[in-house]
Design an enzyme around this catalytic site. Structure first.
Site, mmCIF file in Angstrom:
data_model
loop_
_atom_site.group_PDB
_atom_site.id
_atom_site.type_symbol
_atom_site.label_atom_id
_atom_site.label_comp_id
_atom_site.label_asym_id
_atom_site.label_seq_id
_atom_site.Cartn_x
_atom_site.Cartn_y
_atom_site.Cartn_z
ATOM 1 N N HIS A 127 -3.088 -5.121 1.407
ATOM 2 C CA HIS A 127 -2.462 -5.428 2.692
ATOM 3 C C HIS A 127 -2.464 -6.933 2.943
ATOM 4 O O HIS A 127 -3.358 -7.442 3.617
ATOM 5 C CB HIS A 127 -3.219 -4.728 3.827
ATOM 6 C CG HIS A 127 -3.080 -3.246 3.843
ATOM 7 N ND1 HIS A 127 -2.127 -2.595 4.602
ATOM 8 C CD2 HIS A 127 -3.773 -2.279 3.197
ATOM 9 C CE1 HIS A 127 -2.243 -1.290 4.420
ATOM 10 N NE2 HIS A 127 -3.232 -1.074 3.573
ATOM 11 N N CYS B 150 0.839 -1.205 0.000
ATOM 12 C CA CYS B 150 0.000 0.000 0.000
ATOM 13 C C CYS B 150 0.879 1.263 0.000
ATOM 14 O O CYS B 150 1.443 1.609 -1.023
ATOM 15 C CB CYS B 150 -0.988 -0.034 1.164
ATOM 16 S SG CYS B 150 -2.364 1.127 0.948
ATOM 17 N N GLU C 208 -0.799 -8.620 4.937
ATOM 18 C CA GLU C 208 -0.546 -8.937 6.347
ATOM 19 C C GLU C 208 -1.826 -9.042 7.174
ATOM 20 O O GLU C 208 -1.800 -9.531 8.308
ATOM 21 C CB GLU C 208 0.390 -7.881 6.969
ATOM 22 C CG GLU C 208 -0.238 -6.535 7.264
ATOM 23 C CD GLU C 208 -0.386 -5.601 6.073
ATOM 24 O OE1 GLU C 208 -0.790 -4.444 6.284
ATOM 25 O OE2 GLU C 208 -0.102 -6.019 4.931
#
Length: 199
Positions: free
Chosen positions: A175, A81, A177
């Site tokens: 994202h 991002c 994660e």
């Protein structure tokens, strides 16, 4: 054999979540807040957050020029991002004084899919990631408007590139994660190992 030591720029963003994914991918994550710590890592993750704020913090912590030098010297870096924005050579829709690390021959558009209210999730086929589609979370995400010939597009949303790779640099507009799926991180960790940076 122990995994590569991967730094996470710990100025803003999902540091803990990236550390969890990197550990699952076989790496040894470590927080990076100072330039001297760059010499101690085999690769680096630039988390999401607010790209102009991160850029200002890079100047405050005197990390901008050391990061540029590390990227130019071939340090493997993964930006998600805002990290994608920081690795770009130019930004559309950003502030004219936006500090960039550079390294990726891409032009990105900030908030390309809209503001916070327009955040969304999608399932993506990502080149190099085996198994089912990657569940991708887009939050005020950029996309790639232009990519140079040396840039490999690994995934798209509505024809817009959202995952790219150029040499040791990897970037996603989403994202990875946040989903509990470490496959994108594993793609990066494997590239660190194959580059010879991993110990």
């Amino acid at each position: 054999m122990s995994g590569p030591r991967i730094g996470i720029l710990a100025l803003q963003g999902d540091v803990r979540e990236h550390a969890r994914a990197l550990t699952e991918a076989g790496a040894r994550p470590v927080a990076v807040r100072h330039a001297v710590e760059l010499a101690e890592v085999d690769g680096l993750v630039l988390p999401g957050g607010e790209s102009t704020t991160i850029g200002r913090l890079l100047r405050v912590f005197e990390l901008l020029e050391p990061l540029r030098a590390a990227v130019a010297a071939g340090l493997p870096v993964f930006g998600s991002c805002a990290g994608m924005i920081l690795l770009a050579r130019d930004v559309v829709g950003g502030r004219p004084d936006q500090p960039l690390i550079g390294g990726l021959d891409i032009v990105v558009r900030r908030n390309a899919f809209g503001r916070q209210v327009d955040s969304f999730e999608a399932h993506l086929e990502v080149v190099g990631v085996a198994g089912p589609p990657v569940h991708a979370v887009f939050i005020r995400a950029p996309w790639v408007e232009k990519a140079g010939d040396a840039v490999e597009v690994l995934a798209r949303v509505a024809e817009a590139p959202v995952t790219v790779r150029q040499g040791p640099l990897l970037a996603t507009a989403f994202h990875p994660e946040l989903t509990g799926d470490a496959r994108v991180h594993r793609l990066f960790v494997d590239s660190v190992r194959s580059s010879g940076s991993g110990r």
